[in-house]
Design a protein around this motif. Sequence first.
Motif, PDB file in Angstrom:
ATOM      1  N   THR A 109       0.865  -1.173   0.000  1.00 54.48           N
ATOM      2  CA  THR A 109       0.000   0.000   0.000  1.00 54.48           C
ATOM      3  C   THR A 109       0.904   1.227   0.000  1.00 54.48           C
ATOM      4  OG1 THR A 109      -0.148   0.133   2.417  1.00 54.48           O
ATOM      5  CG2 THR A 109      -1.817  -1.179   1.291  1.00 54.48           C
ATOM      6  N   ALA A 110       0.426   2.267  -0.672  1.00 52.59           N
ATOM      7  CA  ALA A 110       1.213   3.496  -0.783  1.00 52.59           C
ATOM      8  C   ALA A 110       0.286   4.632  -1.188  1.00 52.59           C
ATOM      9  CB  ALA A 110       2.314   3.326  -1.824  1.00 52.59           C
ATOM     10  N   VAL A 130       8.236  -1.319   6.101  1.00 48.09           N
ATOM     11  CA  VAL A 130       7.922  -0.159   5.268  1.00 48.09           C
ATOM     12  C   VAL A 130       9.175   0.227   4.489  1.00 48.09           C
ATOM     13  CG1 VAL A 130       7.056   2.218   5.249  1.00 48.09           C
ATOM     14  CG2 VAL A 130       6.316   0.630   7.052  1.00 48.09           C
ATOM     15  N   ALA A 131       9.029   0.379   3.182  1.00 51.78           N
ATOM     16  CA  ALA A 131      10.161   0.788   2.345  1.00 51.78           C
ATOM     17  C   ALA A 131      10.021   2.262   1.984  1.00 51.78           C
ATOM     18  CB  ALA A 131      10.207  -0.063   1.072  1.00 51.78           C
ATOM     19  N   MET A 150       4.531  -3.147   3.289  1.00 50.78           N
ATOM     20  CA  MET A 150       4.592  -4.466   2.642  1.00 50.78           C
ATOM     21  C   MET A 150       3.861  -5.508   3.468  1.00 50.78           C
ATOM     22  SD  MET A 150       8.530  -4.542   1.355  1.00 50.78           S
ATOM     23  CE  MET A 150       9.305  -3.384   2.463  1.00 50.78           C
ATOM     24  N   PHE A 151       3.124  -6.359   2.764  1.00 51.02           N
ATOM     25  CA  PHE A 151       2.368  -7.433   3.407  1.00 51.02           C
ATOM     26  C   PHE A 151       2.617  -8.731   2.656  1.00 51.02           C
ATOM     27  CE2 PHE A 151       0.193  -3.385   3.815  1.00 51.02           C
ATOM     28  CZ  PHE A 151       0.015  -3.291   5.192  1.00 51.02           C
ATOM     29  N   ASP A 187      10.403  -5.081  -4.800  1.00 53.70           N
ATOM     30  CA  ASP A 187       9.168  -5.869  -4.913  1.00 53.70           C
ATOM     31  C   ASP A 187       9.181  -6.786  -6.141  1.00 53.70           C
ATOM     32  OD1 ASP A 187       9.067  -3.291  -6.185  1.00 53.70           O
ATOM     33  OD2 ASP A 187       6.943  -3.582  -6.592  1.00 53.70           O
ATOM     34  N   HIS A 188      10.237  -6.717  -6.919  1.00 55.25           N
ATOM     35  CA  HIS A 188      10.341  -7.560  -8.119  1.00 55.25           C
ATOM     36  C   HIS A 188      11.467  -8.591  -8.023  1.00 55.25           C
ATOM     37  CE1 HIS A 188       7.388  -5.129 -10.383  1.00 55.25           C
ATOM     38  NE2 HIS A 188       7.754  -4.252  -9.455  1.00 55.25           N
ATOM     39  N   ILE A 189      12.507  -8.260  -7.236  1.00 50.45           N
ATOM     40  CA  ILE A 189      13.652  -9.184  -7.202  1.00 50.45           C
ATOM     41  C   ILE A 189      13.865  -9.899  -5.874  1.00 50.45           C
ATOM     42  CG2 ILE A 189      14.949  -7.995  -8.996  1.00 50.45           C
ATOM     43  CD1 ILE A 189      16.772  -6.935  -6.711  1.00 50.45           C
TER      44      ILE A 189
END
Length: 250
Positions: A12-13, A57-58, A64-65, A97-99
């Motif tokens: 979420t953002a 949290v980034a 992030m969940f 979030d991709h790697i």
Amino acid sequence: MKVHPLECGRLTAPLELMEEGKSGGTNMPVMAFLLVHPDGRMALFDAGLVPEMDGTVASGAFHMFLPPGHDVASRLRAMDVDPGRVDRLVVSHSHFDHIAGAALVPNAELVIHQAELDAALQTSTKGYARRTLDLGHARRTTGDSFDLFGDGSAEVFATPGHTCGHQSLRIRRRSGWDVLAGDACYFCVTLSEEGVQPYAHDKAVYLSSLRRLKQMALDGDLIVPGHDLGFMDRLPADTTLQAPATAATG
Ligand SMILES: [Zn+2]
């Protein structure tokens, strides 16, 4: 070819961080896709979050969940696929979030654009990406395009702008292609609105890649956006994408 969408976390953002001129919040799936070639070879497109990220949290804004069982290794095992058997991991780009999930597919060869790899390895501020890309995976670097299985059934192609070496993946179907856009296009509406990412590496280059995807959509291809919660509702009848076995939960 079968393509299995695997939801491997949520973010979420504030929406304003995703698209200029927007406000409010957004709830975004973090996606990986498993490609199963008819000859048995398997490749992933992106790999999602890892369990230790759950609840963190980034950049002060991206919450992030990752519920138990939603990481890519658990998702694969639930389909009776050994994560160690995944041959290749196509990395759309080197954001967390991709790697992150690359750590969970240890035997996969990473397929990453040369510019993306260079930036991740050389820029000290991208320590997370550098560490993840340095876990011992074999690597294959790409340029404008790469034939993933060597038979024209799936093509990695450069869609720079979100990052310097972002790439997307298209899979041939009966008529046209299914296009896994990654973060070259966040949401379904991004194409029609030509929504601009405020933190794109290069906004002009990003828009050029987005317009290329838009043209592909006009030509009849299915563009699968990187972070759209509702995209599974838009699948055409002859898509290679398989509906999830169970409803994704967040
Ligand atoms: Zn992303």
